[in-house]
Every structure is written in structure tokens, then in C-alpha cells.
Write a protein that holds these residues in place. Structure first.
Motif, PDB file in Angstrom:
ATOM      1  N   ARG A 168       0.845  -1.195   0.000  1.00 16.43           N
ATOM      2  CA  ARG A 168       0.000   0.000   0.000  1.00 16.43           C
ATOM      3  C   ARG A 168       0.883   1.249   0.000  1.00 16.43           C
ATOM      4  NH1 ARG A 168       0.942   2.047   4.835  1.00 16.43           N
ATOM      5  NH2 ARG A 168       1.104   0.733   6.689  1.00 16.43           N
ATOM      6  N   GLU A 169       0.238   2.401   0.021  1.00 13.79           N
ATOM      7  CA  GLU A 169       0.979   3.664   0.058  1.00 13.79           C
ATOM      8  C   GLU A 169       1.810   3.763   1.343  1.00 13.79           C
ATOM      9  OE1 GLU A 169      -1.665   6.823  -2.493  1.00 13.79           O
ATOM     10  OE2 GLU A 169      -2.030   6.656  -0.342  1.00 13.79           O
ATOM     11  N   VAL A 170       2.990   4.358   1.224  1.00 13.29           N
ATOM     12  CA  VAL A 170       3.833   4.632   2.383  1.00 13.29           C
ATOM     13  C   VAL A 170       3.511   6.041   2.857  1.00 13.29           C
ATOM     14  CG1 VAL A 170       6.195   4.919   3.209  1.00 13.29           C
ATOM     15  CG2 VAL A 170       5.654   3.076   1.603  1.00 13.29           C
ATOM     16  N   ARG A 171       3.059   6.144   4.087  1.00 13.59           N
ATOM     17  CA  ARG A 171       2.578   7.423   4.606  1.00 13.59           C
ATOM     18  C   ARG A 171       3.690   8.140   5.375  1.00 13.59           C
ATOM     19  NH1 ARG A 171      -2.838   4.333   6.428  1.00 13.59           N
ATOM     20  NH2 ARG A 171      -1.182   2.947   7.106  1.00 13.59           N
ATOM     21  N   VAL A 172       3.993   9.357   4.929  1.00  9.44           N
ATOM     22  CA  VAL A 172       5.039  10.186   5.526  1.00  9.44           C
ATOM     23  C   VAL A 172       4.364  11.354   6.220  1.00  9.44           C
ATOM     24  CG1 VAL A 172       7.113  11.556   5.104  1.00  9.44           C
ATOM     25  CG2 VAL A 172       6.663   9.498   3.736  1.00  9.44           C
ATOM     26  N   LEU A 173       4.557  11.485   7.525  1.00  7.22           N
ATOM     27  CA  LEU A 173       3.811  12.450   8.337  1.00  7.22           C
ATOM     28  C   LEU A 173       4.705  13.561   8.868  1.00  7.22           C
ATOM     29  CD1 LEU A 173       1.156  13.179   9.923  1.00  7.22           C
ATOM     30  CD2 LEU A 173       2.075  11.770  11.791  1.00  7.22           C
ATOM     31  N   PHE A 174       4.218  14.787   8.768  1.00  9.64           N
ATOM     32  CA  PHE A 174       4.830  15.935   9.445  1.00  9.64           C
ATOM     33  C   PHE A 174       3.766  16.605  10.287  1.00  9.64           C
ATOM     34  CE2 PHE A 174       5.327  20.506   9.797  1.00  9.64           C
ATOM     35  CZ  PHE A 174       6.584  20.609  10.379  1.00  9.64           C
ATOM     36  N   GLU A 241      -3.522   9.280  16.618  1.00 10.73           N
ATOM     37  CA  GLU A 241      -4.089   8.458  15.557  1.00 10.73           C
ATOM     38  C   GLU A 241      -3.303   8.624  14.257  1.00 10.73           C
ATOM     39  OE1 GLU A 241      -8.139   9.620  15.231  1.00 10.73           O
ATOM     40  OE2 GLU A 241      -8.739   8.755  17.172  1.00 10.73           O
ATOM     41  N   GLU A 242      -2.905   9.837  13.959  1.00 11.62           N
ATOM     42  CA  GLU A 242      -2.156  10.090  12.733  1.00 11.62           C
ATOM     43  C   GLU A 242      -0.783   9.413  12.785  1.00 11.62           C
ATOM     44  OE1 GLU A 242      -3.087  11.531  10.002  1.00 11.62           O
ATOM     45  OE2 GLU A 242      -5.001  12.431  10.603  1.00 11.62           O
ATOM     46  N   ILE A 243      -0.123   9.487  13.941  1.00 11.24           N
ATOM     47  CA  ILE A 243       1.175   8.824  14.081  1.00 11.24           C
ATOM     48  C   ILE A 243       1.010   7.317  13.945  1.00 11.24           C
ATOM     49  CG2 ILE A 243       3.075   8.349  15.696  1.00 11.24           C
ATOM     50  CD1 ILE A 243       2.726  11.214  16.742  1.00 11.24           C
ATOM     51  N   ALA A 244      -0.075   6.772  14.509  1.00 15.24           N
ATOM     52  CA  ALA A 244      -0.323   5.333  14.421  1.00 15.24           C
ATOM     53  C   ALA A 244      -0.465   4.885  12.974  1.00 15.24           C
ATOM     54  CB  ALA A 244      -1.568   4.968  15.223  1.00 15.24           C
ATOM     55  N   GLN A 245      -0.984   5.748  12.109  1.00 14.29           N
ATOM     56  CA  GLN A 245      -1.191   5.402  10.702  1.00 14.29           C
ATOM     57  C   GLN A 245       0.022   5.708   9.833  1.00 14.29           C
ATOM     58  OE1 GLN A 245      -4.800   7.370   9.449  1.00 14.29           O
ATOM     59  NE2 GLN A 245      -5.950   6.619  11.215  1.00 14.29           N
ATOM     60  N   ALA A 246       1.038   6.360  10.416  1.00 15.58           N
ATOM     61  CA  ALA A 246       2.210   6.773   9.639  1.00 15.58           C
ATOM     62  C   ALA A 246       3.251   5.657   9.576  1.00 15.58           C
ATOM     63  CB  ALA A 246       2.826   8.022  10.252  1.00 15.58           C
ATOM     64  N   ASP A 247       4.002   5.648   8.471  1.00 23.87           N
ATOM     65  CA  ASP A 247       5.124   4.731   8.321  1.00 23.87           C
ATOM     66  C   ASP A 247       6.448   5.428   8.628  1.00 23.87           C
ATOM     67  OD1 ASP A 247       3.727   2.310   7.128  1.00 23.87           O
ATOM     68  OD2 ASP A 247       3.123   3.873   5.714  1.00 23.87           O
ATOM     69  N   ILE A 248       6.534   6.715   8.310  1.00 24.56           N
ATOM     70  CA  ILE A 248       7.742   7.514   8.497  1.00 24.56           C
ATOM     71  C   ILE A 248       7.303   8.882   9.005  1.00 24.56           C
ATOM     72  CG2 ILE A 248       9.731   8.575   7.363  1.00 24.56           C
ATOM     73  CD1 ILE A 248       9.474   6.355   5.199  1.00 24.56           C
ATOM     74  N   CYS A 249       8.033   9.444   9.970  1.00 22.59           N
ATOM     75  CA  CYS A 249       7.706  10.764  10.509  1.00 22.59           C
ATOM     76  C   CYS A 249       8.853  11.736  10.250  1.00 22.59           C
ATOM     77  CB  CYS A 249       7.421  10.676  12.005  1.00 22.59           C
ATOM     78  SG  CYS A 249       5.937   9.725  12.419  1.00 22.59           S
ATOM     79  N   LEU A 250       8.507  12.996   9.995  1.00 24.70           N
ATOM     80  CA  LEU A 250       9.486  14.020   9.667  1.00 24.70           C
ATOM     81  C   LEU A 250       9.628  15.014  10.820  1.00 24.70           C
ATOM     82  CD1 LEU A 250       8.506  14.805   5.962  1.00 24.70           C
ATOM     83  CD2 LEU A 250      10.202  13.163   6.814  1.00 24.70           C
ATOM     84  N   GLY A 251      10.890  15.383  11.111  1.00 30.09           N
ATOM     85  CA  GLY A 251      11.188  16.305  12.198  1.00 30.09           C
ATOM     86  C   GLY A 251      11.376  17.727  11.721  1.00 30.09           C
TER      87      GLY A 251
END
Length: 353
Positions: A168-174, A241-251
Motif C-alpha cells: 500500500r501507500e507509504v505514509r510520511v507524516l509531518f 491516531e495520525e502517528i499510528a497510521q504513519a510509516d515515516i515521521c518528519l522532524g
């Protein structure tokens, strides 16, 4: 322990960063309101403290109350533990290249220096910020302590380990305020770069701020880029919830200055949530803590953020899960509320021994 709250909240809906968007008269009205509020807090504090003689914690922004206290003789001044967090002078003038040598900047710097020197203990968040307060405001180094920040950690520690992406899509969160410190332009450049080469990658930005128009223009100019922007205010439950759905997080990717001296709230939440984090290589940590397990990049190098995202994808879900596990263990060992409490207890013990 008997706690007495002498504070007053900011007016509902007032965010300090929005002051710059107001008219001069509007800014003056808001600042007068804040000053009067701090004067009321100071009166409450003195009336309460005189009957107890205990330490007084002054939350951020502490300098207004501290400046008023600085004019009192030390013999009747309470022992204040002040949360300095971010320097007003640094944020308003040096970081914004707004004429740090000008008359207004010199007045603000002198105001802040006098206020901080009135505190018995000054709390900052990182070693680099500790050095900054000592050097720029001539605060006694023995009075400055770099403590971890305290967060509502339970909801983030409860986030389960990430599942395999299964194609599936890889979700990148900021997550964060849209300000230059965070290097928003670098994140948008990565989204533009990967839109054509890695269609599985979807960026999700949560937050608002002075660079909000930059996001608006990007979305309008790059309709094919996979970028979603959640502009409305989100509570911590939603962020978890958003972090739980993320694959990678940006600082943060703001380069030098204040960006290199902080370990922001978002990284605490990402670490506690057990997600791999990409952030700039220039960062700092609380006293005694090792560097965190982030995928470090140099944001001044074109394509560095996008390259780091691609490497994480190519390494596969198991490698990202292991990075997330290490991030959570780092949080528990060095940044958790248990660690914050331990440092507070040590501080109190040192003051009473």
C-alpha cells in the motif's frame, strides 16, 4: 505535596505567533493585556508564597513575571524555578535576521537578561539552549538545567507497532507549526521530487502557521503531488491516531540557529509512538542524554530528505519497525515523564541538601 496555581491562561484563541499578523495597535493591546495578566499572577504568587516560603514554578513565557520580580529585594523574592524554553530575543530578532543590533533588539535582550537572572533555577530543553542562555544572557551556568519536555505520553506509548505496508501507500507524516524553523520548504521539495518517481509515497502535513500560504501555493501548483494538508487544529488524540497510521515521521529541517538547538515536541511524540524519524543532523538533547536514533540528513543538500525516505522504503517494513522500536526505547530511557520526575526530584534534593 500542596500545589497552588496562581496563573492565568492566555485569552482564548490567542497564539503568540499570530501577534506579528496584527496591526501595531492590535499588537499593543494584546501585549498590554498579557502584561496586566502577568501582574495579577505576580500579586497572587506573592500573597500565596509569603505564607509558605516554598519554591515557585514560573511556566513559559516566564520572563514577564521574572522581570517584575527582579525589582524586588532578593530577601523578599521567592525562589523561582523558571521555564525559559525559547528565548524571545533569539526568536524575534536573531533567528529572523530582524536587526539584532537595533535599539529594539537591544532593549528586548536586556529585558530578558534581567528577568532570567532573577530566577534561582532556569529550565531549558537542551544542552545547546543551555549554552545559549549562559552566553547570551550571562546567566550563572550552575542555575541552568536542560530537562526533557513533559508530554501527555500515555496515548503515544499505547500506539501499536506498525504493520507491514503490504504494497500500500507509504505514509510520511509531518506535524507542527508552519514556521521557518521546521524547514517546510524542504519537505515540499521532497514531496515534489518523489511525486514522479515514487507514486506509493503520500505526504501528510498537519498544522498551520506563518508559512501556510506556501502550502496553499504548492498544492495549487503541483496537483499531481501526493500531499494532504490538515490545517485545522487537532487534539492530541487525533495526533496520536495520525502517528499510528504513519510509516515515516518528519522532524525539523531549518538548518542552523534555533533549529539546531532544539528537540521539538513532535520528536517526543514520534519516538514514544515507535515510528522511524527523519530529521536534520544538527540537533541537541537534554543534559546527559545521548543523540537520538533519527535518520539524520543535511537539509542544505538538495534531495537529502527524499533520498532518506527512499532508503527507508527500500530497506523494508522490518527495518522500519526496528528503528521505531529503538526510538520508543530511547524515549523511555531519556525523555519520558518518569525521567522528568526523576530530574525534578534530584533538583529538589540538591536544593535542600
Amino acid at each position: 505535596m500542596d500545589l497552588v496555581d496562581c496563573g492565568m491562561p492566555l485569552p482564548r484563541g490567542l497564539h503568540l505567533w499570530r501577534l506579528r499578523t496584527l496591526s501595531p495597535l492590535g499588537q499593543l493591546r494584546q501585549m498590554i493585556g498579557i502584561a496586566l495578566g502577568n501582574a495579577v499572577c505576580l500579586l497572587r504568587m506573592m500573597l500565596s508564597w509569603r505564607g509558605r516560603g516554598t519554591a515557585v514554578y514560573v511556566p513559559y513565557p516566564a520572563i514577564f513575571v521574572l522581570w517584575m520580580l527582579s525589582w524586588l529585594p532578593r530577601s523578599i523574592r521567592p525562589r523561582c524555578i523558571a521555564d525559559a524554553y525559547i528565548s524571545m530575543w533569539d526568536a524575534s530578532f536573531r533567528d529572523r535576521s530582524a536587526g539584532e543590533g537595533g535599539i529594539v533588539a537591544r532593549i528586548v535582550r536586556a529585558f530578558e537578561a534581567r528577568a532570567l537572572r532573577a530566577a534561582s533555577v532556569v529550565l531549558v530543553d537542551t544542552v545547546a539552549n543551555k549554552r545559549h542562555f549562559v552566553e547570551d544572557f550571562e546567566v550563572d551556568p550552575a542555575r541552568v538545567h536542560a530537562f526533557p519536555l513533559a508530554i501527555d505520553e500515555a496515548r503515544f506509548l499505547a500506539i501499536p507497532a506498525a504493520t507491514d505496508d503490504g504494497g500500500r501507500e507509504v505514509r510520511v507524516l509531518f506535524v507542527g507549526t508552519l514556521i521557518p524553523l521546521h524547514g517546510v520548504d524542504k519537505i515540499l521539495a521532497a514531496a515534489k521530487e518523489l511525486a514522479g518517481t515514487h507514486p506509493r509515497v503520500r505526504f501528510r502535513i498537519i498544522g498551520d502557521g506563518q508559512l501556510g500560504t506556501m502550502i496553499e501555493r504548492f498544492i495549487a501548483d503541483h496537483p499531481r503531488a501526493k500531499l494532504e494538508w490538515i490545517r485545522e487544529w487537532c487534539d492530541l488524540g487525533r495526533i496520536a491516531e495520525e502517528i499510528a497510521q504513519a510509516d515515516i515521521c518528519l522532524g525539523v529541517f531549518g538548518g542552523g540557529g534555533k533549529a539546531a538547538r532544539v528537540l521539538p515536541f513532535k520528536l517526543y511524540m514520534y519516538f514514544a509512538g515507535g515510528r522511524p524519524v527523519i530529521s536534520q543532523e544538527k540537533l541537541s538533547v537534554p543534559d546527559g542524554a545521548p543523540l537520538p536514533p533519527v535518520i539524520a540528513v543535511d537539509p542544505s543538500v538538495c534531495g537529502s530528505i527524499g533520498d532518506a525516505i527512499v532508503r527507508l522504503i527500500e530497506q523494508g517494513a522490518p527495518a522500519r519497525h526496528e528503528m521505531g522500536r529503538q526510538a520508543r526505547e530511547y524515549y523511555k530511557a531519556w525523555l519520558s515523564n518518569t525521567e522528568v520526575l526523576h530530574r525534578w526530584e534530584s533538583l529538589q534534593a540538591d536544593r535542600t541538601s
